[in-house]
Write an enzyme that holds these catalytic residues in place. Sequence first.
Site, short mmCIF file in Angstrom:
data_model
loop_
_atom_site.label_atom_id
_atom_site.label_comp_id
_atom_site.label_asym_id
_atom_site.label_seq_id
_atom_site.Cartn_x
_atom_site.Cartn_y
_atom_site.Cartn_z
N GLY A 13 44.24 53.62 30.08
CA GLY A 13 43.49 53.79 31.32
C GLY A 13 43.36 55.25 31.66
O GLY A 13 43.32 55.65 32.83
N ARG B 125 43.89 46.69 42.40
CA ARG B 125 43.61 45.80 43.52
C ARG B 125 42.64 46.48 44.48
O ARG B 125 42.78 47.65 44.79
CB ARG B 125 44.95 45.58 44.23
CG ARG B 125 44.97 44.50 45.24
CD ARG B 125 46.40 44.07 45.46
NE ARG B 125 47.24 45.10 46.02
CZ ARG B 125 47.91 44.97 47.16
NH1 ARG B 125 47.82 43.86 47.86
NH2 ARG B 125 48.69 45.95 47.60
N ASP C 213 57.91 52.96 44.76
CA ASP C 213 58.51 52.31 45.92
C ASP C 213 59.82 53.02 46.30
O ASP C 213 60.11 53.23 47.48
CB ASP C 213 58.79 50.84 45.60
CG ASP C 213 57.58 50.18 44.96
OD1 ASP C 213 56.60 49.94 45.66
OD2 ASP C 213 57.61 49.95 43.74
N HIS D 188 57.39 44.73 42.21
CA HIS D 188 56.55 45.78 42.82
C HIS D 188 55.43 45.07 43.58
O HIS D 188 54.30 44.94 43.10
CB HIS D 188 55.97 46.70 41.75
CG HIS D 188 54.93 47.65 42.30
ND1 HIS D 188 55.23 48.63 43.20
CD2 HIS D 188 53.59 47.72 42.11
CE1 HIS D 188 54.12 49.28 43.53
NE2 HIS D 188 53.12 48.74 42.89
P1 NAD Z 1 41.36 52.91 37.77
O1 NAD Z 1 40.46 51.73 37.90
O2 NAD Z 1 40.95 54.21 38.38
O3 NAD Z 1 41.66 53.18 36.25
C1 NAD Z 1 42.02 52.15 35.38
C2 NAD Z 1 41.48 52.53 34.03
O4 NAD Z 1 41.95 51.57 33.10
C3 NAD Z 1 39.94 52.51 33.96
O5 NAD Z 1 39.49 53.78 33.52
C4 NAD Z 1 39.64 51.41 32.96
O6 NAD Z 1 38.51 51.69 32.16
C5 NAD Z 1 40.94 51.40 32.15
N1 NAD Z 1 41.16 50.17 31.41
C6 NAD Z 1 40.83 48.90 31.73
N2 NAD Z 1 41.16 48.06 30.75
C7 NAD Z 1 41.71 48.81 29.77
C8 NAD Z 1 42.24 48.51 28.49
N3 NAD Z 1 42.25 47.28 28.01
N4 NAD Z 1 42.70 49.53 27.74
C9 NAD Z 1 42.69 50.78 28.20
N5 NAD Z 1 42.19 51.14 29.40
C10 NAD Z 1 41.72 50.15 30.18
O7 NAD Z 1 42.80 52.45 38.33
P2 NAD Z 1 44.02 53.38 38.73
O8 NAD Z 1 43.90 53.69 40.18
O9 NAD Z 1 44.22 54.47 37.74
O10 NAD Z 1 45.21 52.31 38.62
C11 NAD Z 1 45.62 51.81 37.37
C12 NAD Z 1 46.61 50.67 37.57
O11 NAD Z 1 47.81 51.15 38.16
C13 NAD Z 1 46.13 49.55 38.47
O12 NAD Z 1 46.56 48.31 37.94
C14 NAD Z 1 46.86 49.82 39.77
O13 NAD Z 1 46.97 48.66 40.56
C15 NAD Z 1 48.18 50.27 39.24
N6 NAD Z 1 49.05 50.98 40.15
C16 NAD Z 1 50.39 50.75 40.04
C17 NAD Z 1 51.28 51.40 40.85
C18 NAD Z 1 52.76 51.15 40.72
O14 NAD Z 1 53.52 51.73 41.52
N7 NAD Z 1 53.25 50.36 39.79
C19 NAD Z 1 50.81 52.31 41.80
C20 NAD Z 1 49.44 52.54 41.88
C21 NAD Z 1 48.56 51.87 41.05
C1 LMR Z 2 50.74 50.84 45.05
O1 LMR Z 2 51.88 50.43 45.28
O2 LMR Z 2 50.26 51.84 45.61
C2 LMR Z 2 49.90 50.13 44.03
O3 LMR Z 2 50.63 49.17 43.36
C3 LMR Z 2 48.62 49.66 44.55
C4 LMR Z 2 48.68 48.26 45.08
O4 LMR Z 2 47.91 47.44 44.57
O5 LMR Z 2 49.47 48.00 45.98
#
Ligand code: NAD
Ligand code: LMR
Length: 329
Positions: A13, A93, A160, A188
Amino acid sequence: MSTEKPLKVAVTGAAGQIGYSLLFRLASGALTGDRPVELRLLEIEPALKTLEGVVMELDDCAFPGLAGIEIGSEAETIFDGVNLALLVGARPRGPGMERGDLLEANGAIFTAQGKALNSVAADDVRIGVTGNPANTNALIALKNAPDIPAERFSALTRLDHNRAISQLAAKTGAPVTDITKMTIWGNHSATQYPDLFRAEVGGRNAAEVVGDQEWLENTFIPTVAKRGAAIIEARGSSSAASAASATIDAARDWLYGSAAGDWVSMAVVSDGSYGVPEGLVSSFPVTTRDGDWTIVEGLEIDDFSRGRIDASTAELADERDAVTQLGLI
Ligand code: NAD
Ligand code: LMR
């Protein structure tokens, strides 16, 4: 700059929001210090052009520790020989969506990536999952990578953890560096349990320093647990720079060790500790060293905390059932 072999780090991603912050931090040495990094960046085909632009910007920074960049949309090519895989790519999300809505959409990504890592990653690979629903995505990936020990997978609850430290620091007026032994238990998600009963402020029990159960239950816990949604509401998109920063904090501590006398929160495969059903990927207090983690054992769990931990792990068990039904594990 060190003469050590570069650490090969895969980021999925990579053209996304988190990627845009994460890649520059990785390339500047925030994870490895003087040790060079080689970046292996995975994206879906339609996002490769955007990723090429990001690579141009990485080139333009002339980072001394950036030993090479490869991009592509084939997981087996990009994951070849990687020592660390940061699985960020997934659909985030949007406003009004719950994490459960993401299980099916994102589950398939992690079966394929688990299989690819199983085939081609380096023998010492560590895999950190940031993409949501992170705990269950990590479970899917590890179940699809039978030759990689399950302990090599973790899901990100460090964001978190950092949020909880920041909220407690603001409440008590203590610097963040005075806050230790913070724990996020469970998923999470909004059911996570940020635990002040075992945390400390300047060496004193945090719940006692705060002395305000009403704040702890009705302000602190929901503020931390629903921070992701609050950021989506305010920014219109999910947290990115803070998620990238936490992804680096988690990987750095995992590879290079957590601070003496303290612990960190990581979602790792449960061995049944603290009554968390064996096999779930759930957040625990852990100490880390040289790429290994150990759950901190022997903490007394009061009834209030027990109920919160059980609620979050019940949600994880439901997610596991859902992905089992979908045939993803
Ligand atoms: P984003 O939509 O900006 O980027 C996601 C990227 O993933 C896109 O560029 C998309 O093309 C790519 N992608 C989709 N399917 C793919 C695949 N099969 N292989 C490779 N790349 C792929 O999203 P973001 O804001 O960068 O967030 C990414 C993820 O992180 C989301 O699931 C978000 O919910 C999660 N997130 C988690 C936390 C945490 O604390 N765990 C915090 C924030 C966001
Ligand atoms: C976050 O904690 O900021 C992310 O996991 C985004 C979300 O979907 O809550």
